[in-house]
Design an enzyme around this catalytic site. Structure first.
Site, mmCIF file in Angstrom:
data_model
loop_
_atom_site.group_PDB
_atom_site.id
_atom_site.type_symbol
_atom_site.label_atom_id
_atom_site.label_comp_id
_atom_site.label_asym_id
_atom_site.label_seq_id
_atom_site.Cartn_x
_atom_site.Cartn_y
_atom_site.Cartn_z
ATOM 1 N N LYS A 22 25.508 6.875 -3.128
ATOM 2 C CA LYS A 22 26.934 7.189 -3.302
ATOM 3 C C LYS A 22 27.486 7.806 -2.015
ATOM 4 C CE LYS A 22 26.477 7.486 -8.265
ATOM 5 N NZ LYS A 22 26.347 8.285 -9.493
ATOM 6 N N GLN A 28 26.109 14.324 -11.159
ATOM 7 C CA GLN A 28 25.102 13.305 -11.455
ATOM 8 C C GLN A 28 24.368 13.643 -12.755
ATOM 9 O OE1 GLN A 28 24.788 10.458 -9.795
ATOM 10 N NE2 GLN A 28 23.065 9.729 -10.997
ATOM 11 N N ASP A 70 34.177 9.302 -12.392
ATOM 12 C CA ASP A 70 33.154 8.624 -13.200
ATOM 13 C C ASP A 70 33.759 8.020 -14.472
ATOM 14 O OD1 ASP A 70 30.480 8.400 -12.373
ATOM 15 O OD2 ASP A 70 30.111 10.544 -12.678
HETATM 16 N N1 GUN Z 1 23.593 8.745 -14.015
HETATM 17 C C1 GUN Z 1 23.365 7.415 -14.172
HETATM 18 N N2 GUN Z 1 24.487 6.713 -13.910
HETATM 19 C C2 GUN Z 1 25.443 7.599 -13.583
HETATM 20 C C3 GUN Z 1 26.801 7.484 -13.199
HETATM 21 O O1 GUN Z 1 27.387 6.402 -13.112
HETATM 22 N N3 GUN Z 1 27.439 8.651 -12.933
HETATM 23 C C4 GUN Z 1 26.834 9.864 -13.035
HETATM 24 N N4 GUN Z 1 27.555 10.940 -12.778
HETATM 25 N N5 GUN Z 1 25.575 9.996 -13.391
HETATM 26 C C5 GUN Z 1 24.885 8.881 -13.655
#
Ligand code: GUN
Length: 280
Positions: free
Chosen positions: A52, A96, A119
Site C-alpha cells: 500500500k 490494517q 477502506d
Molecule cells: N486486511 C485484509 N484486507 C484488508 C483491507 O482491504 N483493508 C484493511 N484495512 N485490512 C485488510
C-alpha cells in the site's frame, strides 16, 4: 477459448489515472495524505501494508506510517485515530486488519471519520452504498466491478452469484452488482444445493476462502468467473478459491491467481484516497 482477465494490466491503468488526477490536485496546491496504521507484525499484514505504501509513492500520495506494538491498548489506538480524524492534512485513514484480539475492530472502524474511510468499512460507508448515496466503497469489490467493466463484460440484467458473505467482500459485492442492475444471489456455507445455485450464474464471484474449492461442476458453460481467494501452500505456490485448470476451459472469462483480483484492491485504495482529497 476463455479470456484471461488481466488484473495487473487493469490495475496499472487505474493507478496511472490516479497518478494524473493526483498531479492535477498537486498543481492546485492539494496534497494527498494516507495514514496507514498497523498493530503488531503479522507477516501477511506487513506485506499488504508495504504494498500500500509503495502504491502511494507511485501515485504521489504521501503515506504516514504508524507501526504500533502488538500490546498497544484499544484506547491508545482510538486516540491515534481521533487525532488523525482532526488532522486537516490527512485525507485517508487505514487501519490494517486483523487487529490483535484485545482490540475491538468494530469500535476502531466506527471511530474513523467516514469522510476519511478509504477502506469503505465504516457503517456509514456501507449504509451509503446500500441506499445509493455517495461514500467510499470497499476496495476489493469495487475493483471487481472495474475488472468486469474494463474487460467489456456487461453486468446489467445478468444472473450474478456471489459465493461468500463477508462484510469486506461478499456483502458489498452483492450491493455493487445490484447497483449495476444485475440479478444477485448471495450463496454461503449453509446454502443448500450449492452447485445448482452457482450453475445459474452468468457471473460467478467466489470469495469462500477455501483453496481450489470450485471445480467445473459448479460453473455454467460460458460463465465469467472471478476468484477472490488467495492461498499459499507448503511449497510456496499460490492458488485461489477456484481450481483454475479445471474451470477455465468451461468459462468465457476468468481471473487468474495471482494477477487477477489481488492487484485491484490497492488500485482502488489509491482511487479512494485521490477521491477523498478531491471531495475535501
Ligand atoms: N486486511 C485484509 N484486507 C484488508 C483491507 O482491504 N483493508 C484493511 N484495512 N485490512 C485488510
Amino acid at each position: 477459448m476463455y479470456k484471461l482477465i488481466d488484473g495487473k494490466k487493469i490495475s496499472a491503468q487505474i493507478k496511472d489515472e490516479c497518478r494524473e488526477k493526483a498531479a492535477r490536485l498537486n498543481e492546485q496546491g492539494i496534497k494527498i495524505t494516507l495514514a496507514v496504521i498497523q498493530v503488531g507484525n503479522d507477516p501477511a499484514s506487513s506485506v499488504y501494508v508495504s504494498n500500500k505504501k509503495k502504491g502511494c509513492e507511485y501515485i504521489g500520495i504521501q503515506s504516514l506510517s504508524y507501526e504500533l506494538p502488538e500490546d498497544t491498548s484499544e484506547e491508545e489506538l482510538l486516540a491515534l485515530v481521533r487525532k488523525l480524524n482532526e488532522d486537516k492534512n490527512v485525507n485517508g485513514i487505514l487501519v490494517q486488519l486483523p487487529l490483535p484480539g484485545h482490540i475491538c475492530e468494530d469500535k476502531v472502524i466506527r471511530t474513523i471519520d467516514s469522510h476519511k474511510d478509504v477502506d469503505g468499512f465504516h457503517p456509514e460507508s456501507v449504509g451509503a452504498l446500500c441506499i445509493g448515496q455517495l461514500g467510499f466503497v470497499s476496495c476489493t469489490p469495487a475493483g471487481i466491478i472495474q475488472l468486469l467493466r474494463r474487460s467489456g463484460i456487461d453486468i446489467a440484467g445478468k444472473e450474478c452469484v456471489v459465493l461468500g458473505r463477508s462484510n469486506i467482500v461478499g456483502k458489498p459485492m452483492a450491493l455493487l452488482l445490484l447497483r449495476e442492475n444485475a440479478t444477485v444471489t448471495v450463496a454461503h456455507s449453509q446454502t443448500k444445493n450449492l452447485k445448482e445455485v452457482t450453475r445459474r450464474a452468468d457471473i460467478l464471484i467466489v470469495a469462500v476462502g477455501k483453496s481450489q474449492m470450485i471445480t467445473k461442476d459448479y460453473v455454467k458453460e460460458g460463465a465469467v468467473v472471478i476468484d477472490v481467494g488467495i492461498h499459499r501452500n507448503a511449497a510456496n505456490q499460490l492458488s485461489g478459491d477456484v481450481n483454475f485448470e479445471d474451470v477455465a476451459p468451461v468459462c468465457s472469462a476468468i481471473t487468474p491467481v495471482p494477477g487477477g483480483v489481488g492487484p485491484m484492491t490497492i488500485a482502488m485504495l489509491m482511487h479512494n484516497c485521490v477521491e477523498s482529497a478531491s471531495r475535501s
